[in-house]
Design an enzyme around this catalytic site. Structure first.
Site, PDB file in Angstrom:
ATOM      1  N   TYR A  57      83.189 100.242 -13.405  1.00 52.70           N
ATOM      2  CA  TYR A  57      81.794  99.840 -13.135  1.00 52.70           C
ATOM      3  C   TYR A  57      81.031 100.947 -12.399  1.00 52.70           C
ATOM      4  O   TYR A  57      79.833 100.844 -12.195  1.00 52.70           O
ATOM      5  CB  TYR A  57      81.712  98.552 -12.305  1.00 52.70           C
ATOM      6  CG  TYR A  57      82.432  97.357 -12.875  1.00 52.70           C
ATOM      7  CD1 TYR A  57      82.852  97.327 -14.204  1.00 52.70           C
ATOM      8  CD2 TYR A  57      82.701  96.241 -12.089  1.00 52.70           C
ATOM      9  CE1 TYR A  57      83.527  96.241 -14.716  1.00 52.70           C
ATOM     10  CE2 TYR A  57      83.367  95.137 -12.600  1.00 52.70           C
ATOM     11  CZ  TYR A  57      83.786  95.154 -13.910  1.00 52.70           C
ATOM     12  OH  TYR A  57      84.464  94.062 -14.404  1.00 52.70           O
ATOM     13  N   HIS A 118      93.087  96.985 -15.543  1.00 54.82           N
ATOM     14  CA  HIS A 118      91.890  96.443 -16.196  1.00 54.82           C
ATOM     15  C   HIS A 118      92.133  95.972 -17.637  1.00 54.82           C
ATOM     16  O   HIS A 118      91.581  94.969 -18.073  1.00 54.82           O
ATOM     17  CB  HIS A 118      90.779  97.502 -16.178  1.00 54.82           C
ATOM     18  CG  HIS A 118      89.399  96.938 -16.242  1.00 54.82           C
ATOM     19  ND1 HIS A 118      88.338  97.493 -15.567  1.00 54.82           N
ATOM     20  CD2 HIS A 118      88.882  95.869 -16.880  1.00 54.82           C
ATOM     21  CE1 HIS A 118      87.241  96.791 -15.804  1.00 54.82           C
ATOM     22  NE2 HIS A 118      87.544  95.802 -16.607  1.00 54.82           N
TER      23      HIS A 118
END
Ligand SMILES: NC(=O)c1ccc[n+]([C@@H]2O[C@H](COP(=O)([O-])OP(=O)(O)OC[C@H]3O[C@@H](n4cnc5c(N)ncnc54)[C@H](OP(=O)(O)O)[C@@H]3O)[C@@H](O)[C@H]2O)c1
Length: 268
Positions: A57, A118
């Site tokens: 992010y 992730h």
């Protein structure tokens, strides 16, 4: 805030905030970083303490800074971040250590509450050494809880072959467009806690049905949807740039759906 006990004995809030568009131009995932973390500031003011970020992010540092500046004691927060499944971050054990150390530095903290892989790492050796370093950081106290994200049943089985520390959480997509119930059922049998990303995504038709169910509780479609997930044991991390929605999402925790209504939502 109601908490859920993970398989390592640590309890975390059932509801937290996502951050994947925070600190970015036009609140867009791929937007330029602009340092605007007002949405996270307001989430913390509303009472959010579980904060979900990720290296991909690009906003770990801003999230860390905002948490620090909030003045709320560090120990009240549950910070989640995630290591990407790319060579740049996981090539070998030392690279993984550098990645984890960089997250600690970005987040301005001595420890990270939850660290997830992730996405599935296809290469067996890389999966193994990444997990081993995560376990090492649990041993040295720099990470409290380790887990995964977007892992299928097969991916979880691959990890289980060598993991000494079992993943405590699998963060996956779950919403009325795709509940992902097969994976969720498996996770419950394995005592791996599901955490739902993208929990608000739904259709107008579902919204109508959820609103109807909400009428007797004086709750909105979004509150019914979030409560359905937490009531069936799933942690949720809705993200909002709007303070009223942030508050409303927290207020999904103060009522209980009847068994009959839970069944109706199962059928959406
Ligand atoms: N592990 C992964 O691979 C993965 C993938 C995707 C996301 N995530 C994580 O999961 C978090 C949540 O997912 P997401 O951000 O993609 O989607 P989301 O939380 O399902 O949806 C965000 C959207 O829902 C709206 N919303 C929120 N609360 C609302 C309410 N009460 N009423 C009406 N609309 C509402 C927001 O609009 P407003 O801003 O106008 O309220 C925003 O447009 C992310 O931020 C990220 O941290 C993880």
């Amino acid at each position: 805030m109601e908490k859920v006990r993970l398989n390592n004995g640590i309890s975390v809030p059932y509801l937290g905030t996502g951050t994947n568009t925070y600190g970015k131009e036009n609140n867009e995932y791929n937007g330029e970083l602009n340092g605007d973390f007002s949405a996270l500031e307001s989430a913390i003011e509303c009472g959010y303490r579980l904060i979900d970020t990720a290296i991909s992010y690009r906003n770990e540092a801003g999230v860390g800074e905002t948490i620090k500046k909030s003045g709320v004691p560090r120990e009240e927060f549950y910070i989640t971040t995630k290591i990407p499944a790319d060579d740049q971050y996981i090539k070998d054990k030392d690279t993984v250590r550098e990645t984890l150390n960089q997250s600690l530095s970005n987040l301005q903290t001595d420890y990270i509450d939850v660290y997830l892989i992730h996405k599935p790492i296809e290469d067996e050796q890389k999966l193994r050494h990444t997990w081993e370093v995560l376990e090492e950081y649990v041993s040295n106290g720099k990470i409290k809880t380790i887990g995964v994200s977007n892992f299928s049943i097969e991916d979880l089985k691959r990890l289980d072959q060598f993991a000494t520390v079992k993943p405590a959480i699998n963060q996956i997509k779950s919403n009325p467009t795709h509940w992902n119930n097969e994976w969720i059922k498996y996770m419950f049998t394995e005592d791996i806690r599901p955490q739902a990303w993208g929990p608000m995504k739904t259709t107008d038709d579902h919204k109508k049905q959820l609103s109807e169910i909400g009428e007797s509780y004086n709750k909105s479609w979004s509150q019914v949807l979030l409560r359905y997930q937490t009531q069936r044991g799933i942690i949720v991390i809705p993200k909002s740039h709007n303070k009223d929605n942030q508050k409303a999402n927290l207020e999904s925790m103060d009522f209980l759906l009847s068994e009959e209504d839970m069944k109706k939502i199962d059928q959406l």
